[in-house]
Write a protein that holds these residues in place. Sequence first.
Motif, PDB file in Angstrom:
ATOM      1  N   SER A  11       0.826  -1.216   0.000  1.00  0.00           N
ATOM      2  CA  SER A  11       0.000   0.000   0.000  1.00  0.00           C
ATOM      3  C   SER A  11       0.853   1.256   0.000  1.00  0.00           C
ATOM      4  N   LEU A  12       1.866   1.268   0.851  1.00  0.00           N
ATOM      5  CA  LEU A  12       2.765   2.430   0.904  1.00  0.00           C
ATOM      6  C   LEU A  12       3.540   2.578  -0.399  1.00  0.00           C
ATOM      7  N   GLY A  13       3.908   1.429  -1.004  1.00  0.00           N
ATOM      8  CA  GLY A  13       4.674   1.439  -2.245  1.00  0.00           C
ATOM      9  C   GLY A  13       3.868   1.923  -3.438  1.00  0.00           C
ATOM     10  N   ILE A  14       2.558   1.996  -3.296  1.00  0.00           N
ATOM     11  CA  ILE A  14       1.702   2.526  -4.360  1.00  0.00           C
ATOM     12  C   ILE A  14       1.308   3.965  -4.074  1.00  0.00           C
ATOM     13  N   ALA A  15       0.892   4.235  -2.836  1.00  0.00           N
ATOM     14  CA  ALA A  15       0.356   5.546  -2.490  1.00  0.00           C
ATOM     15  C   ALA A  15       1.405   6.653  -2.524  1.00  0.00           C
ATOM     16  N   PHE A  16       2.546   6.429  -1.905  1.00  0.00           N
ATOM     17  CA  PHE A  16       3.517   7.514  -1.782  1.00  0.00           C
ATOM     18  C   PHE A  16       4.196   7.877  -3.103  1.00  0.00           C
ATOM     19  N   PRO A  17       4.506   6.928  -3.979  1.00  0.00           N
ATOM     20  CA  PRO A  17       5.022   7.348  -5.290  1.00  0.00           C
ATOM     21  C   PRO A  17       4.021   8.190  -6.075  1.00  0.00           C
ATOM     22  N   ILE A  18       2.734   7.899  -5.929  1.00  0.00           N
ATOM     23  CA  ILE A  18       1.722   8.721  -6.604  1.00  0.00           C
ATOM     24  C   ILE A  18       1.807  10.160  -6.113  1.00  0.00           C
ATOM     25  N   LEU A  19       1.982  10.331  -4.798  1.00  0.00           N
ATOM     26  CA  LEU A  19       2.093  11.673  -4.232  1.00  0.00           C
ATOM     27  C   LEU A  19       3.338  12.396  -4.738  1.00  0.00           C
ATOM     28  N   SER A  20       4.467  11.701  -4.744  1.00  0.00           N
ATOM     29  CA  SER A  20       5.716  12.361  -5.156  1.00  0.00           C
ATOM     30  C   SER A  20       5.712  12.672  -6.652  1.00  0.00           C
ATOM     31  N   ILE A  21       5.191  11.773  -7.464  1.00  0.00           N
ATOM     32  CA  ILE A  21       5.108  12.032  -8.907  1.00  0.00           C
ATOM     33  C   ILE A  21       4.209  13.237  -9.174  1.00  0.00           C
ATOM     34  N   THR A  22       3.070  13.280  -8.492  1.00  0.00           N
ATOM     35  CA  THR A  22       2.145  14.401  -8.656  1.00  0.00           C
ATOM     36  C   THR A  22       2.796  15.711  -8.259  1.00  0.00           C
ATOM     37  N   ALA A  23       3.540  15.692  -7.155  1.00  0.00           N
ATOM     38  CA  ALA A  23       4.193  16.919  -6.671  1.00  0.00           C
ATOM     39  C   ALA A  23       5.193  17.455  -7.682  1.00  0.00           C
ATOM     40  N   VAL A  24       5.985  16.576  -8.280  1.00  0.00           N
ATOM     41  CA  VAL A  24       6.992  17.027  -9.243  1.00  0.00           C
ATOM     42  C   VAL A  24       6.329  17.519 -10.535  1.00  0.00           C
ATOM     43  N   ILE A  25       5.305  16.825 -10.980  1.00  0.00           N
ATOM     44  CA  ILE A  25       4.583  17.283 -12.177  1.00  0.00           C
ATOM     45  C   ILE A  25       4.010  18.675 -11.953  1.00  0.00           C
ATOM     46  N   LEU A  26       3.403  18.894 -10.784  1.00  0.00           N
ATOM     47  CA  LEU A  26       2.830  20.203 -10.473  1.00  0.00           C
ATOM     48  C   LEU A  26       3.923  21.262 -10.336  1.00  0.00           C
ATOM     49  N   ARG A  27       5.082  20.859  -9.848  1.00  0.00           N
ATOM     50  CA  ARG A  27       6.197  21.807  -9.736  1.00  0.00           C
ATOM     51  C   ARG A  27       6.589  22.338 -11.109  1.00  0.00           C
ATOM     52  N   PHE A  28       6.720  21.440 -12.076  1.00  0.00           N
ATOM     53  CA  PHE A  28       7.074  21.869 -13.426  1.00  0.00           C
ATOM     54  C   PHE A  28       5.911  22.620 -14.086  1.00  0.00           C
ATOM     55  N   LYS A  29       4.682  22.254 -13.726  1.00  0.00           N
ATOM     56  CA  LYS A  29       3.519  22.981 -14.232  1.00  0.00           C
ATOM     57  C   LYS A  29       3.525  24.411 -13.716  1.00  0.00           C
ATOM     58  N   ALA A  30       3.924  24.595 -12.453  1.00  0.00           N
ATOM     59  CA  ALA A  30       4.010  25.940 -11.889  1.00  0.00           C
ATOM     60  C   ALA A  30       5.021  26.785 -12.659  1.00  0.00           C
ATOM     61  N   ARG A  31       6.126  26.183 -13.043  1.00  0.00           N
ATOM     62  CA  ARG A  31       7.120  26.894 -13.860  1.00  0.00           C
ATOM     63  C   ARG A  31       6.507  27.308 -15.193  1.00  0.00           C
ATOM     64  N   GLN A  32       5.749  26.385 -15.776  1.00  0.00           N
ATOM     65  CA  GLN A  32       5.124  26.677 -17.073  1.00  0.00           C
ATOM     66  C   GLN A  32       4.110  27.813 -16.948  1.00  0.00           C
ATOM     67  N   LEU A  33       3.320  27.795 -15.896  1.00  0.00           N
ATOM     68  CA  LEU A  33       2.324  28.845 -15.696  1.00  0.00           C
ATOM     69  C   LEU A  33       2.971  30.215 -15.540  1.00  0.00           C
ATOM     70  N   ASN A  34       4.150  30.257 -14.942  1.00  0.00           N
ATOM     71  CA  ASN A  34       4.872  31.520 -14.785  1.00  0.00           C
ATOM     72  C   ASN A  34       5.755  31.851 -15.972  1.00  0.00           C
ATOM     73  N   LYS A  35       5.698  30.984 -17.007  1.00  0.00           N
ATOM     74  CA  LYS A  35       6.490  31.170 -18.218  1.00  0.00           C
ATOM     75  C   LYS A  35       7.983  31.240 -17.888  1.00  0.00           C
ATOM     76  N   GLN A  36       8.404  30.331 -17.025  1.00  0.00           N
ATOM     77  CA  GLN A  36       9.798  30.237 -16.626  1.00  0.00           C
ATOM     78  C   GLN A  36      10.356  28.893 -17.065  1.00  0.00           C
ATOM     79  N   LYS A  37      11.648  28.871 -17.325  1.00  0.00           N
ATOM     80  CA  LYS A  37      12.321  27.614 -17.585  1.00  0.00           C
ATOM     81  C   LYS A  37      12.650  26.939 -16.258  1.00  0.00           C
ATOM     82  N   PRO A  38      12.660  25.603 -16.203  1.00  0.00           N
ATOM     83  CA  PRO A  38      13.027  24.911 -14.968  1.00  0.00           C
ATOM     84  C   PRO A  38      14.420  25.313 -14.505  1.00  0.00           C
TER      85      PRO A  38
END
Length: 343
Positions: A11-38
């Motif tokens: 359960s932990l091996g499924i749930a927590f990777p989903i959280l971390s993957i989502t966080a990183v995707i949103l991080r790069f999305k935030a850069r895109q919304l601000n029209k910034q390069k990573p």
Amino acid sequence: MLVGQQPTILSLGIAFPILSITAVILRFKARQLNKQKPGADDWAALVALVLALGVTADLLVMTISGGLGAHEKVDEKGRPVDIEASIAFGKTVFVLELLTWPAVGAAKIAVLLLYKRIFVTPRFVTTVWVLIGVVIAWTITFTFSVGFSRIPVQAHWDSSVPYHSVDLVKLFTTGLATDFITDFLILLLPVYKVWQLQMSLSRKLTLIGIFLLGILVSIVGLIRIGFLTQIYRVLANTAIPDLTWYYSPVYYWTIVESNVGVVSACLPTLYPVQQRVTSSRFFSSLGTVFHKRQKPDTFELGSLEGGLYPPKHEDSSTTKPSVDTGFESSTSFQAQPTGRQYL
């Protein structure tokens, strides 16, 4: 069929990777919304994610093929009955030791590089670089010390091979203790600078709270130390150690620590995404802090207002007083007891 602690690990091996993957995707999305390069901190967070996923995958293989989370079956002499499972357990433990320390270290570096992007005074930047050097040295030291704690390395999975070993109890205890200490230093680093800002107490506390979200990683680290201490106590009084069972809590908390480290490193950067989808007062307060205009002589950290979330371009027809925000661009700123033993 999953038995014992294996459902928890899965359960932990499924749930927590989903959280971390989502966080990183949103991080790069935030850069895109601000029209910034990573930036460098974003790429460090991505590296931390890849390593955290490697840790998780390795532990899932250890569970399915090596019997982690279940009681190890042994004969009357204490030798494993399922030789293949015992070898799989030893090999995945060896791989885990080579992945865990870099995963944790990369998350720490991502946070420090984020600080460097926000707070740009020379003394602070120098302090950040010193801590990055400490974290890199810590990562390399314990990766190789733990990974090659037995020579030859085949002794990790082949109990018939004679080997030389360091004192694993002292090594692991020192590694986890220094892990907590570096987390503590990284958490405290921005507090003093934020407290210097001329803003309301509520805004200061909100901003400090955002940076202190990383305390979640420190809490998990303390939990691992607690479990490890209990395991050593049990193994010291056990003739036939049930390693696949006793080490399960330490290992599944490793899944939590490596992935929570990634999430904590990403949370302070997600305001642009939150601004798009919700009106949460908590993150809105953070946005107010970063967008509020400050006089250049009121505090040193002139780039704080735009470091994470630079303000949108004003209409050229609107005239406002010229304010030195302290940054040149969106990314450049100025102003064992007996038997086998594992972590």
